[in-house]
Design a protein around this motif. Structure first.
Motif, PDB file in Angstrom:
ATOM      1  N   LEU A   2      -5.205  -1.820  -9.473  1.00  0.00           N
ATOM      2  CA  LEU A   2      -4.642  -0.800  -8.588  1.00  0.00           C
ATOM      3  C   LEU A   2      -4.027   0.320  -9.412  1.00  0.00           C
ATOM      4  O   LEU A   2      -3.274   0.065 -10.343  1.00  0.00           O
ATOM      5  N   PRO A   3      -4.339   1.572  -9.077  1.00  0.00           N
ATOM      6  CA  PRO A   3      -3.700   2.669  -9.813  1.00  0.00           C
ATOM      7  C   PRO A   3      -2.196   2.680  -9.537  1.00  0.00           C
ATOM      8  O   PRO A   3      -1.760   2.701  -8.392  1.00  0.00           O
ATOM      9  N   GLY A   4      -1.419   2.630 -10.588  1.00  0.00           N
ATOM     10  CA  GLY A   4       0.021   2.631 -10.441  1.00  0.00           C
ATOM     11  C   GLY A   4       0.585   1.298  -9.986  1.00  0.00           C
ATOM     12  O   GLY A   4       1.738   1.237  -9.560  1.00  0.00           O
ATOM     13  N   GLY A   5      -0.193   0.245 -10.102  1.00  0.00           N
ATOM     14  CA  GLY A   5       0.268  -1.073  -9.656  1.00  0.00           C
ATOM     15  C   GLY A   5       1.424  -1.595 -10.483  1.00  0.00           C
ATOM     16  O   GLY A   5       2.354  -2.203  -9.962  1.00  0.00           O
ATOM     17  N   TYR A   6       1.374  -1.350 -11.780  1.00  0.00           N
ATOM     18  CA  TYR A   6       2.451  -1.822 -12.653  1.00  0.00           C
ATOM     19  C   TYR A   6       3.714  -0.982 -12.505  1.00  0.00           C
ATOM     20  O   TYR A   6       4.800  -1.446 -12.812  1.00  0.00           O
ATOM     21  N   GLU A   7       3.584   0.250 -12.046  1.00  0.00           N
ATOM     22  CA  GLU A   7       4.739   1.135 -11.910  1.00  0.00           C
ATOM     23  C   GLU A   7       5.480   0.953 -10.591  1.00  0.00           C
ATOM     24  O   GLU A   7       6.556   1.506 -10.413  1.00  0.00           O
ATOM     25  N   SER A   8       4.899   0.217  -9.660  1.00  0.00           N
ATOM     26  CA  SER A   8       5.590  -0.018  -8.389  1.00  0.00           C
ATOM     27  C   SER A   8       6.750  -0.993  -8.616  1.00  0.00           C
ATOM     28  O   SER A   8       6.834  -1.666  -9.640  1.00  0.00           O
ATOM     29  N   LYS A   9       7.650  -1.044  -7.659  1.00  0.00           N
ATOM     30  CA  LYS A   9       8.793  -1.947  -7.786  1.00  0.00           C
ATOM     31  C   LYS A   9       8.327  -3.398  -7.875  1.00  0.00           C
ATOM     32  O   LYS A   9       8.833  -4.182  -8.676  1.00  0.00           O
ATOM     33  N   PHE A  10       7.354  -3.749  -7.051  1.00  0.00           N
ATOM     34  CA  PHE A  10       6.782  -5.093  -7.059  1.00  0.00           C
ATOM     35  C   PHE A  10       6.153  -5.401  -8.421  1.00  0.00           C
ATOM     36  O   PHE A  10       6.341  -6.480  -8.978  1.00  0.00           O
ATOM     37  N   GLY A  11       5.428  -4.433  -8.969  1.00  0.00           N
ATOM     38  CA  GLY A  11       4.794  -4.615 -10.273  1.00  0.00           C
ATOM     39  C   GLY A  11       5.803  -4.767 -11.398  1.00  0.00           C
ATOM     40  O   GLY A  11       5.595  -5.548 -12.328  1.00  0.00           O
ATOM     41  N   ARG A  12       6.902  -4.027 -11.323  1.00  0.00           N
ATOM     42  CA  ARG A  12       7.939  -4.140 -12.357  1.00  0.00           C
ATOM     43  C   ARG A  12       8.639  -5.496 -12.293  1.00  0.00           C
ATOM     44  O   ARG A  12       8.960  -6.081 -13.333  1.00  0.00           O
ATOM     45  N   ILE A  13       8.878  -5.999 -11.083  1.00  0.00           N
ATOM     46  CA  ILE A  13       9.526  -7.307 -10.937  1.00  0.00           C
ATOM     47  C   ILE A  13       8.628  -8.405 -11.499  1.00  0.00           C
ATOM     48  O   ILE A  13       9.079  -9.262 -12.275  1.00  0.00           O
ATOM     49  N   ILE A  14       7.363  -8.387 -11.124  1.00  0.00           N
ATOM     50  CA  ILE A  14       6.437  -9.395 -11.633  1.00  0.00           C
ATOM     51  C   ILE A  14       6.252  -9.232 -13.137  1.00  0.00           C
ATOM     52  O   ILE A  14       6.165 -10.219 -13.868  1.00  0.00           O
ATOM     53  N   GLY A  15       6.225  -7.995 -13.609  1.00  0.00           N
ATOM     54  CA  GLY A  15       6.091  -7.750 -15.040  1.00  0.00           C
ATOM     55  C   GLY A  15       7.240  -8.347 -15.838  1.00  0.00           C
ATOM     56  O   GLY A  15       7.033  -8.908 -16.915  1.00  0.00           O
ATOM     57  N   ARG A  16       8.454  -8.224 -15.322  1.00  0.00           N
ATOM     58  CA  ARG A  16       9.611  -8.814 -16.013  1.00  0.00           C
ATOM     59  C   ARG A  16       9.522 -10.333 -16.080  1.00  0.00           C
ATOM     60  O   ARG A  16      10.024 -10.948 -17.018  1.00  0.00           O
ATOM     61  N   LEU A  17       8.900 -10.931 -15.088  1.00  0.00           N
ATOM     62  CA  LEU A  17       8.777 -12.387 -15.076  1.00  0.00           C
ATOM     63  C   LEU A  17       7.620 -12.894 -15.935  1.00  0.00           C
ATOM     64  O   LEU A  17       7.710 -13.957 -16.551  1.00  0.00           O
ATOM     65  N   VAL A  18       6.530 -12.124 -15.983  1.00  0.00           N
ATOM     66  CA  VAL A  18       5.293 -12.621 -16.582  1.00  0.00           C
ATOM     67  C   VAL A  18       5.061 -12.108 -18.006  1.00  0.00           C
ATOM     68  O   VAL A  18       4.533 -12.833 -18.848  1.00  0.00           O
ATOM     69  N   GLU A  19       5.442 -10.872 -18.296  1.00  0.00           N
ATOM     70  CA  GLU A  19       5.113 -10.276 -19.591  1.00  0.00           C
ATOM     71  C   GLU A  19       5.667 -11.028 -20.799  1.00  0.00           C
ATOM     72  O   GLU A  19       4.990 -11.092 -21.830  1.00  0.00           O
TER      73      GLU A  19
END
Length: 93
Positions: free
Chosen positions: A32-49
């Protein structure tokens, strides 16, 4: 006592399954374009990255296989938890 031990192993199994699902959702966000920049993407990124950081060295050009390897590792951990749970419960009976 047996019920408590069984509950602990089931909870660990569920947590690993939930984390695998988070990795899958995080990988799908890349489509998804901008998927990582969304609030949902940032929350999941903090958990998974932090966990995916161990596996990001595996790539073929622009395609990264880190999430696939991470899911395989977590699946092996999950099978180990299940096996250990069966062994512990058999010893308690």
């Amino acid at each position: 006592m047996i019920y408590l031990v069984s509950l602990i192993f089931r909870a660990l199994n569920w947590l690993v399954s939930a984390y695998i699902l988070l990795i899958v959702v995080y990988a799908l966000l890349s489509w998804l374009p901008g998927g990582y920049e969304s609030k949902f993407g940032r929350i999941i990124g903090r958990l998974v990255e932090p966990f995916l950081g161990y596996f990001n060295f595996i790539s073929l050009g622009p395609i990264g296989f880190g999430p696939v390897v991470a899911i395989v590792v977590l699946s092996l951990v999950q099978y180990g938890i299940q096996y250990l749970g069966m062994l512990v419960l058999q010893l308690m009976i």
